[in-house]
Design a protein around this motif. Structure first.
Motif, short mmCIF file in Angstrom:
data_model
loop_
_atom_site.label_atom_id
_atom_site.label_comp_id
_atom_site.label_asym_id
_atom_site.label_seq_id
_atom_site.Cartn_x
_atom_site.Cartn_y
_atom_site.Cartn_z
N HIS A 77 0.94 -1.27 -0.09
CA HIS A 77 -0.02 0.00 0.05
C HIS A 77 0.84 1.32 -0.07
O HIS A 77 0.82 2.38 -1.10
CB HIS A 77 -0.90 -0.18 1.26
CG HIS A 77 -2.07 1.12 1.29
ND1 HIS A 77 -2.90 1.35 0.29
CD2 HIS A 77 -2.11 2.37 1.98
CE1 HIS A 77 -3.68 2.51 0.71
NE2 HIS A 77 -3.16 2.79 1.66
N GLY A 78 1.71 1.37 1.01
CA GLY A 78 2.72 2.52 0.99
C GLY A 78 3.66 2.59 -0.35
O GLY A 78 3.69 3.75 -0.80
N ALA A 79 4.29 1.53 -0.45
CA ALA A 79 5.10 1.68 -1.79
C ALA A 79 4.23 2.14 -3.02
O ALA A 79 4.84 2.60 -3.85
CB ALA A 79 5.61 0.15 -1.82
N MET A 80 3.03 1.48 -3.06
CA MET A 80 2.21 1.91 -4.36
C MET A 80 1.97 3.41 -4.36
O MET A 80 1.79 3.88 -5.33
CB MET A 80 0.86 0.79 -4.31
CG MET A 80 1.03 -0.50 -5.02
SD MET A 80 2.04 -0.56 -6.56
CE MET A 80 0.36 0.04 -7.37
N ALA A 81 1.66 3.85 -3.04
CA ALA A 81 1.47 5.34 -2.95
C ALA A 81 2.73 6.19 -3.50
O ALA A 81 2.69 7.19 -4.35
CB ALA A 81 1.22 5.74 -1.70
N LEU A 82 4.00 5.52 -3.23
CA LEU A 82 5.14 6.16 -3.68
C LEU A 82 5.32 5.95 -5.18
O LEU A 82 5.78 7.01 -5.72
CB LEU A 82 6.40 5.69 -3.16
CG LEU A 82 6.55 5.85 -1.48
CD1 LEU A 82 7.91 5.07 -1.00
CD2 LEU A 82 6.55 7.38 -1.10
N THR A 83 4.71 5.01 -5.76
CA THR A 83 4.97 4.96 -7.23
C THR A 83 4.34 5.78 -7.96
O THR A 83 3.44 6.10 -7.70
CB THR A 83 4.58 3.39 -7.53
OG1 THR A 83 5.36 2.33 -6.95
CG2 THR A 83 4.25 3.04 -9.06
N GLY A 84 4.96 6.08 -9.12
CA GLY A 84 4.56 7.31 -9.91
C GLY A 84 3.81 6.82 -11.16
O GLY A 84 2.73 7.51 -11.69
N ASP A 85 4.01 5.57 -11.59
CA ASP A 85 3.60 5.14 -12.82
C ASP A 85 2.25 4.66 -12.74
O ASP A 85 1.76 4.30 -11.58
CB ASP A 85 4.72 4.09 -13.56
CG ASP A 85 4.53 2.74 -12.98
OD1 ASP A 85 3.68 2.30 -12.39
OD2 ASP A 85 5.53 1.73 -13.40
N PRO A 86 1.88 4.08 -13.70
CA PRO A 86 0.32 3.81 -13.97
C PRO A 86 -0.10 2.75 -12.96
O PRO A 86 -1.42 2.67 -12.74
CB PRO A 86 -0.02 3.63 -15.43
CG PRO A 86 0.92 4.25 -16.12
CD PRO A 86 2.03 4.41 -15.35
#
Length: 443
Positions: A151-160
């Motif tokens: 969850h947190g790592a996906m929030a950091l992720t910028g791509d689609p």
């Protein structure tokens, strides 16, 4: 159901069984067409029916030491026979030795490590550490980034890949990268840093805990920062009390020809995250490395993080053995020496195939961006999407016996660090044949 030590099912049977009873990641299940994999050695793997593939992506950019290294396997076996598991509240020799070894290898004065299960939860814990240490809430991250599937790592992720998880963890602010795609190209380091500083001022530097960035971006394009950029990020972060967090999950452990990619620019981050090449993916493991003052914050304050399998003895043993293999075989040196060879081979592809728009590489970390039109630099597939041509290229790679990552309008050249020059050239010959066939088909 018993599981034999040698394959008993055919290619088709393995695929059918996996599709029936398991979910495949990041995929519509009806469209999944996986390669069945039965055994692997060095830079090759084989299907149950015996078809051989050259692994030109180190699986998911992680099997850095190559497949089936007997030294790593023996270390895992020995640790399993001695003590297969100790909970993370226990102190074990293998855990302590791994921390000390990483302290020798990590940039600058980073010498304290929190061991995790992989790269995503390394980044999750880095978020916790940064917020606890600074007392601030906001996290900066870049748009052309991937930091993991939790969850947190996906929030950091910028791509689609982020989009389906929104609204995500609050407090994340995305900033633009120095790279803007083939048509627009790169900002200078000065331009990129000016844009970053403007965002810092607009968000309030006193509210920002950390800036997370892949040192060399991975699946978003092997984006090698312009000289001066990382040094400037370091200065901005130091000036404003913002922690610089380098995600080296993919770029670390020799992939770029240095132990860590940040070493190319002689920059020491405050926190560094790692996984993949840490154990060459023989056992799942990640780590968060930090400078001593950050670790000291938790001497009299509880660190609120941990999972059942953190600091797992098998992972620690695999990591120690992997680091020894890198050193004994000089794999980091091999990646450095073969880096110019890969760059020349990429240049040869560009000279021969008009669909090659741009290419980039550092060490054995390479990518090709494909175009419909070399003049306009229109990508072969739209941003965040695929196309019939890129799907066909992936199929042609498989037919030629080459496995690599084909994503959007790109494909990667990331062989294990044990690759020889002959095997590297073999891989590029297979790529050349596939691109030639694609052109003849009108792709």
């Amino acid at each position: 159901m018993s599981i034999a030590s040698t394959p008993t099912l055919s290619d088709a049977e393995v695929v059918a069984l996996c599709r029936k009873h398991t979910l495949f990641e990041w995929s519509a299940q009806g469209a999944v067409d996986p390669i069945p994999m039965a055994r692997a050695k060095g830079v090759y793997f084989w299907t149950p029916d015996g078809k051989r593939y050259l692994d030109f992506n180190s699986q998911l950019m992680c099997v850095n030491a190559g497949h089936g290294d007997s030294r790593i396997i023996a270390a895992i076996q020995e640790q399993a026979a001695t003590m297969a598991y100790a909970n993370p509240f226990m102190a074990t020799e293998v855990r302590g030795r791994l921390g000390a070894k990483l302290g020798e290898l990590a940039p600058g004065d980073i010498d304290v490590f929190f061991f995790t299960n992989g790269g995503a939860d390394a980044n999750e814990n880095a978020i916790k550490i940064a917020r606890a240490y600074t007392g601030r809430h906001k996290i900066l991250a870049r748009y052309r980034s991937y930091h993991g599937g939790t969850h947190g790592a996906m929030a950091l992720t910028g791509d689609p890949r982020r989009w389906s998880s929104e609204p995500g963890m609050p407090g994340v602010v995305h900033v633009l990268d120095p790279y803007h795609g083939m048509a627009r190209g790169w900002d200078t380091a000065a331009e990129a840093l000016a844009n970053l500083e403007e965002i810092i001022q607009l968000e309030g530097p006193q509210t920002i805990a950390a800036f997370f960035l892949e040192t060399v971006s991975g699946t978003n394009g092997v984006l090698i920062p312009p000289d001066g950029y990382l040094q400037g990020v370091r200065e901005l972060c130091s000036r404003h009390g913002i922690l610089m967090v380098c995600d080296e999950v993919m770029a670390g452990f020799g992939r770029t020809g240095e132990w860590f990619a940040v070493n190319h620019w002689n920059v020491v981050p405050d926190i560094i995250t790692m996984a993949k090449g840490l154990t060459s993916a023989y056992v799942a493991m990640g780590a968060v490395g930090m400078r001593r003052p950050i670790a000291d914050h938790f001497r009299d304050k509880a660190f609120q993080g941990g999972l059942t399998y953190n600091s797992h003895p098998l992972g620690c043993a695999a990591a120690l053995a992997t680091l020894r293999v890198y050193e004994e075989d000089d794999m980091i040196g091999n990646a450095r020496r073969l880096g110019p060879v890969m760059a020349a081979l990429l240049e040869d592809l560009a000279a021969k195939h008009s669909c090659v728009g741009v290419h980039r590489s550092l060490g054995l970390f390479g990518i090709v961006e494909l175009v419909k039109d070399p003049k306009t630099k229109e990508p072969l597939a739209a941003f965040g999407q695929t196309s019939p041509a890129t799907r066909r290229l992936g199929a042609l790679f498989r037919e030629e016996g080459l496995y690599t990552f084909v994503r959007w309008h790109t494909f990667f050249t990331n062989p294990p660090l044990c690759v020889t020059e002959g095997e590297l050239r073999e891989g590029f010959a297979l790529i050349d044949r596939a691109l030639t066939r694609l052109a003849l088909e009108g792709g």
